[in-house]
Design a protein around this motif. Structure first.
Motif, PDB file in Angstrom:
ATOM      1  N   ALA A 160       0.819  -1.221   0.000  1.00 37.47           N
ATOM      2  CA  ALA A 160       0.000   0.000   0.000  1.00 37.47           C
ATOM      3  C   ALA A 160       0.846   1.261   0.000  1.00 37.47           C
ATOM      4  O   ALA A 160       0.409   2.308  -0.482  1.00 37.47           O
ATOM      5  CB  ALA A 160      -0.945   0.007   1.201  1.00 37.47           C
ATOM      6  N   LEU A 173      -6.103   7.758  -0.806  1.00 36.63           N
ATOM      7  CA  LEU A 173      -6.749   6.848   0.135  1.00 36.63           C
ATOM      8  C   LEU A 173      -7.472   5.692  -0.551  1.00 36.63           C
ATOM      9  O   LEU A 173      -7.368   4.544  -0.088  1.00 36.63           O
ATOM     10  CB  LEU A 173      -7.706   7.629   1.035  1.00 36.63           C
ATOM     11  CG  LEU A 173      -8.361   6.834   2.171  1.00 36.63           C
ATOM     12  CD1 LEU A 173      -7.316   6.202   3.064  1.00 36.63           C
ATOM     13  CD2 LEU A 173      -9.296   7.734   2.977  1.00 36.63           C
ATOM     14  N   PRO A 174      -8.207   5.904  -1.649  1.00 38.45           N
ATOM     15  CA  PRO A 174      -8.855   4.755  -2.308  1.00 38.45           C
ATOM     16  C   PRO A 174      -7.864   3.678  -2.746  1.00 38.45           C
ATOM     17  O   PRO A 174      -8.139   2.483  -2.597  1.00 38.45           O
ATOM     18  CB  PRO A 174      -9.554   5.398  -3.512  1.00 38.45           C
ATOM     19  CG  PRO A 174      -9.813   6.798  -3.089  1.00 38.45           C
ATOM     20  CD  PRO A 174      -8.611   7.178  -2.276  1.00 38.45           C
ATOM     21  N   LEU A 177      -6.760   1.709   0.320  1.00 41.31           N
ATOM     22  CA  LEU A 177      -7.800   0.787   0.781  1.00 41.31           C
ATOM     23  C   LEU A 177      -7.925  -0.422  -0.144  1.00 41.31           C
ATOM     24  O   LEU A 177      -8.108  -1.550   0.330  1.00 41.31           O
ATOM     25  CB  LEU A 177      -9.131   1.531   0.879  1.00 41.31           C
ATOM     26  CG  LEU A 177      -9.204   2.607   1.969  1.00 41.31           C
ATOM     27  CD1 LEU A 177     -10.531   3.344   1.893  1.00 41.31           C
ATOM     28  CD2 LEU A 177      -8.998   1.998   3.349  1.00 41.31           C
ATOM     29  N   ARG A 178      -7.812  -0.205  -1.454  1.00 50.00           N
ATOM     30  CA  ARG A 178      -7.865  -1.335  -2.388  1.00 50.00           C
ATOM     31  C   ARG A 178      -6.699  -2.287  -2.141  1.00 50.00           C
ATOM     32  O   ARG A 178      -6.868  -3.518  -2.180  1.00 50.00           O
ATOM     33  CB  ARG A 178      -7.845  -0.830  -3.832  1.00 50.00           C
ATOM     34  CG  ARG A 178      -9.153  -0.187  -4.282  1.00 50.00           C
ATOM     35  CD  ARG A 178      -9.193  -0.025  -5.794  1.00 50.00           C
ATOM     36  NE  ARG A 178      -8.158   0.884  -6.267  1.00 50.00           N
ATOM     37  CZ  ARG A 178      -8.320   2.193  -6.401  1.00 50.00           C
ATOM     38  NH1 ARG A 178      -9.497   2.756  -6.088  1.00 50.00           N
ATOM     39  NH2 ARG A 178      -7.352   2.963  -6.861  1.00 50.00           N
ATOM     40  N   LEU A 180      -5.152  -2.734   0.686  1.00 51.55           N
ATOM     41  CA  LEU A 180      -5.417  -3.427   1.948  1.00 51.55           C
ATOM     42  C   LEU A 180      -6.427  -4.559   1.765  1.00 51.55           C
ATOM     43  O   LEU A 180      -6.299  -5.624   2.385  1.00 51.55           O
ATOM     44  CB  LEU A 180      -5.931  -2.439   2.988  1.00 51.55           C
ATOM     45  CG  LEU A 180      -4.866  -1.658   3.757  1.00 51.55           C
ATOM     46  CD1 LEU A 180      -5.510  -0.560   4.591  1.00 51.55           C
ATOM     47  CD2 LEU A 180      -4.057  -2.593   4.660  1.00 51.55           C
ATOM     48  N   LEU A 181      -7.420  -4.342   0.930  1.00 49.73           N
ATOM     49  CA  LEU A 181      -8.398  -5.402   0.673  1.00 49.73           C
ATOM     50  C   LEU A 181      -7.748  -6.590  -0.017  1.00 49.73           C
ATOM     51  O   LEU A 181      -8.096  -7.747   0.260  1.00 49.73           O
ATOM     52  CB  LEU A 181      -9.546  -4.856  -0.180  1.00 49.73           C
ATOM     53  CG  LEU A 181     -10.531  -3.921   0.541  1.00 49.73           C
ATOM     54  CD1 LEU A 181     -11.509  -3.317  -0.454  1.00 49.73           C
ATOM     55  CD2 LEU A 181     -11.279  -4.673   1.638  1.00 49.73           C
TER      56      LEU A 181
END
Length: 216
Positions: A160, A173-174, A177-178, A180-181
């Motif tokens: 990330a 941020l998006p 988060l992607r 992290l998913l």
């Protein structure tokens, strides 16, 4: 050189706000060599008489902890070396130690960092200082570097961290988060890196506040 004629090239919008508040000219490079080159050229066109590469760096020299301040005496690349200006470096607190390496990509693994240290022997690595140094040489003006170590030599950057910055210097941020998913197990390392980056930014801000009002 007047304080208001010193152009700082930085990667993040938050860092840019600090620098503008301190009375400097500022260009945002977004953490890439091309972005830094464009920002530096724009600053020169706007009247900057000296350039400084400012922000976070990866630690390459063993033993440097998060928050270690780097004012390197030179920037090195694979086949070039760019000595930093003595007076600008003194203004930043004085050049010490080893040069900084101008990377083309982030040194994410311990192995990557070890290879760079064994081949070039720098204190750290960043993606903007080489571009700033080249622009300064092209225009015949002085440059220097003020960086702080975020990830030390023995730290592996989580995925990330490699997608977390937009071209305009804002946090993506998006994308974080992607990542992290896709790789949830990186969360502890990402949180640790956030702590390291906080220490580095605090060190940079403290050094910035100590810069003399009069330059040279």
């Amino acid at each position: 050189m007047e304080r208001g004629k010193i152009g700082f090239v930085t990667g993040l919008t938050a860092e840019a706000r600090w620098l503008r508040n301190a009375g400097f000219m500022v260009g945002i490079g977004g953490g890439t060599p091309l972005g830094a080159e464009r920002a530096a050229e724009k600053l020169v066109c706007e009247g900057a008489q000296g350039l400084i590469s400012f922000g976070l760096a990866g630690g390459i020299q063993p033993g440097l902890v998060p928050g270690s301040i780097l004012v390197p005496p030179a920037v090195t690349e694979a086949h070039s070396i760019y000595p930093a200006d003595y007076r600008l470096s003194q203004f930043l607190g004085g050049a010490l130690g080893k040069p900084i390496y101008a990377g083309k990509r982030v040194a994410a693994s311990v192995h990557d960092k070890e290879l760079i240290y064994n081949r070039h022997g720098p204190c750290g690595i960043d993606l903007e200082s080489g571009a700033v140094a080249r622009v300064a040489r092209r225009h015949g003006i002085p440059f220097a570097v003020l960086r702080a170590v975020a990830d030390p030599a023995d730290f592996v950057l989580p995925p990330a961290a490699l997608v977390g910055l937009k071209e305009d210097g804002a946090v993506n941020l998006p994308a974080i988060l992607r990542s992290l998913l896709r790789h949830p197990r990186q969360l502890p390392a990402l949180l640790e890196l956030a702590g390291h980056a906080k220490a580095a930014r605090a060190a940079l801000l403290a050094r910035l506040k100590k810069l003399p009002e009069r330059t040279f």
